[in-house]
Scaffold this motif. Structure first.
Motif, PDB file in Angstrom:
ATOM      1  N   ILE A   1     -10.746 -17.442 -79.492  1.00  0.00           N
ATOM      2  CA  ILE A   1     -11.111 -18.060 -78.205  1.00  0.00           C
ATOM      3  C   ILE A   1      -9.950 -17.877 -77.212  1.00  0.00           C
ATOM      4  N   ALA A   2      -8.731 -18.094 -77.706  1.00  0.00           N
ATOM      5  CA  ALA A   2      -7.558 -17.990 -76.805  1.00  0.00           C
ATOM      6  C   ALA A   2      -7.393 -16.569 -76.264  1.00  0.00           C
ATOM      7  N   ARG A   3      -7.775 -15.580 -77.090  1.00  0.00           N
ATOM      8  CA  ARG A   3      -7.590 -14.177 -76.690  1.00  0.00           C
ATOM      9  C   ARG A   3      -8.781 -13.618 -75.915  1.00  0.00           C
ATOM     10  N   ALA A   4      -9.834 -14.432 -75.752  1.00  0.00           N
ATOM     11  CA  ALA A   4     -11.099 -13.903 -75.209  1.00  0.00           C
ATOM     12  C   ALA A   4     -10.919 -13.261 -73.835  1.00  0.00           C
ATOM     13  N   GLU A   5     -11.530 -12.087 -73.697  1.00  0.00           N
ATOM     14  CA  GLU A   5     -11.624 -11.493 -72.352  1.00  0.00           C
ATOM     15  C   GLU A   5     -12.813 -12.145 -71.671  1.00  0.00           C
ATOM     16  N   VAL A   6     -12.627 -12.592 -70.452  1.00  0.00           N
ATOM     17  CA  VAL A   6     -13.720 -13.296 -69.775  1.00  0.00           C
ATOM     18  C   VAL A   6     -13.981 -12.731 -68.381  1.00  0.00           C
ATOM     19  N   GLY A   7     -15.153 -13.037 -67.865  1.00  0.00           N
ATOM     20  CA  GLY A   7     -15.514 -12.716 -66.481  1.00  0.00           C
ATOM     21  C   GLY A   7     -16.460 -13.807 -66.025  1.00  0.00           C
ATOM     22  N   ASP A   8     -17.214 -13.541 -64.977  1.00  0.00           N
ATOM     23  CA  ASP A   8     -18.190 -14.537 -64.526  1.00  0.00           C
ATOM     24  C   ASP A   8     -19.559 -14.120 -65.052  1.00  0.00           C
ATOM     25  N   ASP A   9     -20.016 -14.802 -66.066  1.00  0.00           N
ATOM     26  CA  ASP A   9     -21.267 -14.372 -66.717  1.00  0.00           C
ATOM     27  C   ASP A   9     -22.475 -14.523 -65.809  1.00  0.00           C
TER      28      ASP A   9
ATOM     29  N   MET B   1     -23.737 -20.129 -67.161  1.00  0.00           N
ATOM     30  CA  MET B   1     -22.337 -20.494 -67.415  1.00  0.00           C
ATOM     31  C   MET B   1     -21.444 -19.428 -66.799  1.00  0.00           C
ATOM     32  N   ARG B   2     -20.245 -19.763 -66.510  1.00  0.00           N
ATOM     33  CA  ARG B   2     -19.330 -18.808 -65.845  1.00  0.00           C
ATOM     34  C   ARG B   2     -18.467 -18.072 -66.892  1.00  0.00           C
ATOM     35  N   GLN B   3     -17.252 -18.559 -67.187  1.00  0.00           N
ATOM     36  CA  GLN B   3     -16.398 -17.796 -68.131  1.00  0.00           C
ATOM     37  C   GLN B   3     -16.841 -18.103 -69.573  1.00  0.00           C
TER      38      GLN B   3
END
Ligand SMILES: Cc1ncc(COP(=O)(O)O)c(C=O)c1O
Length: 353
Positions: free
Chosen positions: A24-32, A234-236
Motif C-alpha cells: 500500500i505504501a509503495r502504490a502508484e496512484v492517480g485519479d481513478d 474514488m480518487r487515489q
C-alpha cells in the motif's frame, strides 16, 4: 485471554499484514475517477482476466457492486429471482427496491443452493399483469448457508433456465475465492456461467476495502455510471487496489488453511453436548445452540472469554475463519464453547442424566 480477542465474527475483520501495508505504501496512484490510476487499472485488468470477463470495475463495497448489478439487470417494476436467504435479499436493506424500484423474488433452496424447479417456476409468463422477470442472482459461496459451495452442475442448470427465458445471470461471488480453493475448480468456471460477477477483496483475501464487478465491456461501462450515481467513485484508489494485487499474489493460495481450521472448529464443537454444527465446505461454521441458550446470551458470554462470534439468529452463532486466526485461536474458541456449555448444563439437556 489474549490481549486482542479471537475475532471469528467475520472474514471482514482482518487487518492488513506488514507485507500488504508495504505494498500500500509503495502504490502508484492517480485519479481513478478521471481513469488514470495505474494500480486500479492493473487490478481491474487482472480480475477480468482471472474471471474470464472482458472488463472489471472496482467498487468500495460488495453491497454497492451487487446494487449496480441489480440496476444493470432490472428496471423499476421488474423482477429478479434470488435465493430466499441471499445476502442481496436479506442483508442489503432492501436497496434494490429502495433505490432502483426493482422487486426481488425469493425462491426456495437447499442449503443455499437454488433448486432448479423452483427457479423455473418463479419465471413470470409474459402477461399484462405480472412483473417482467429479467435476471437470476446466485450466491457462491453462500453466506447464510454456512459457506456452502454451489456445484458447477447446478450453476449450468440455472444458466440453461436463464437462456431459455432470455434472463441475465449475476453471480454474487463475494467468496468465490473460497469456492475455488475448496473444489480446485477455477473461479472462471462459475464466472463463465454468469453475465456479471462480483468478487470481494476485503473478506478471505484480507484487504481493507473493495469489491469488483466483472462482465462485458458495455455492461461495465454502464456500471461505471451507476457507481458514480451511487456516490462510489474514488480518487487515489490505487492505495486499495495495490492491497488487492498483493492479496492475489500472497493470500489466495492460503485459503485452504482457513477451510481446514473451520473443519477443526466444527469437529471440536460437534463433540459438545446439545450443539448442532454444519460440516463446512469452506470457512464458515454455523453453530446451532441447545434450546435453553440464546445466541445473544452465548455471544455475550463468549465475548467475556475473549472469543467473538456473530449472533446469526435466535439460537444460531456464526464463526468465520480467516487470515488472522491460527490453530491456537481455534483451540481457544473450542475451549470457550466447551466452558460455556459446561456452565449451562441445563441448556444442554444433560441435567439429571
Ligand atoms: C454473500 C455476500 N454478498 C455481499 C456482501 C456485501 O459485501 P460488503 O460488506 O463488502 O458490502 C456480503 C458481506 O458479507 C456477503 O456475505
Amino acid at each position: 485471554v489474549s490481549p486482542r480477542p479471537i475475532d471469528l465474527r467475520s472474514d471482514t475483520v482482518t487487518r492488513p499484514t506488514p507485507g500488504m501495508r508495504e505494498a500500500i505504501a509503495r502504490a502508484e496512484v492517480g485519479d481513478d475517477t478521471l481513469g488514470d490510476d495505474p494500480s486500479v487499472r492493473a487490478l481491474e485488468a487482472r480480475i477480468a482476466a482471472l474471471l474470464g470477463k472482458e472488463a472489471a470495475l472496482l467498487f468500495p463495497s460488495g453491497a454497492m457492486a451487487n446494487l449496480a448489478a441489480v440496476a444493470l439487470h432490472g428496471a423499476a417494476g421488474e423482477e429478479i429471482i434470488v435465493e430466499g436467504t441471499a445476502h442481496v435479499f436479506d442483508w442489503e436493506l432492501g436497496a434494490a427496491a429502495a433505490l432502483f424500484g426493482v422487486q426481488l423474488r425469493p425462491v426456495g433452496a437447499t442449503d443455499g443452493v437454488l433448486e432448479t424447479a423452483a427457479v423455473e417456476a418463479a419465471v413470470r409468463p409474459d402477461s399484462p399483469w405480472f412483473p417482467r422477470t429479467t435476471a437470476i442472482f446466485v450466491e457462491n459461496t453462500h453466506n447464510a448457508a454456512g459457506g456452502r459451495v454451489m456445484p458447477i452442475a447446478r450453476m449450468e442448470e440455472i444458466r440453461a433456465i436463464a437462456a431459455r427465458h432470455g434472463l441475465a445471470v449475476h453471480l454474487d461471488g463475494t467468496r468465490l475465492w473460497n469456492a475455488a480453493a475448496a473444489t480446485g475448480s477455477p473461479e472462471r468456471a462459475w464466472a463463465a456461467l454468469a453475465d456479471t460477477v462480483m468478487v470481494t477483496l476485503s473478506k478471505g483475501l484480507g484487504c481493507p476495502v473493495g469489491s469488483l464487478l466483472a462482465g462485458p465491456v458495455d455492461r461495465i461501462a454502464h456500471a461505471r455510471r451507476l457507481r458514480r450515481r451511487l456516490g462510489g467513485d474514488m480518487r487515489q484508489a490505487g492505495i486499495l487496489a495495490s492491497a488487492g494485487l498483493y492479496a492475489l499474489d500472497h493470500h489466495r493460495d492460503r485459503l485452504a488453511e482457513d477451510h481446514h481450521r473451520a473443519r477443526r472448529l466444527a469437529s471440536a464443537c460437534r463433540a459438545l453436548p446439545g450443539i448442532h454444527v454444519n460440516e463446512p465446505d469452506t470457512n464458515i461454521v454455523m453453530l446451532d445452540l441447545p434450546p435453553a441458550l440464546t445466541a445473544a446470551a452465548a455471544a455475550t458470554a463468549l465475548a467475556a472469554r475473549g472469543i467473538l462470534l456473530s449472533d446469526f439468529g435466535p439460537r444460531r452463532l456464526r464463526a468465520v475463519t480467516h487470515l488472522d486466526i491460527d490453530d491456537a485461536g481455534i483451540d481457544a474458541a473450542s475451549a470457550a464453547l466447551r466452558g460455556l456449555l459446561a456452565d449451562a448444563p441445563a441448556a444442554t439437556g444433560r441435567q439429571g442424566s
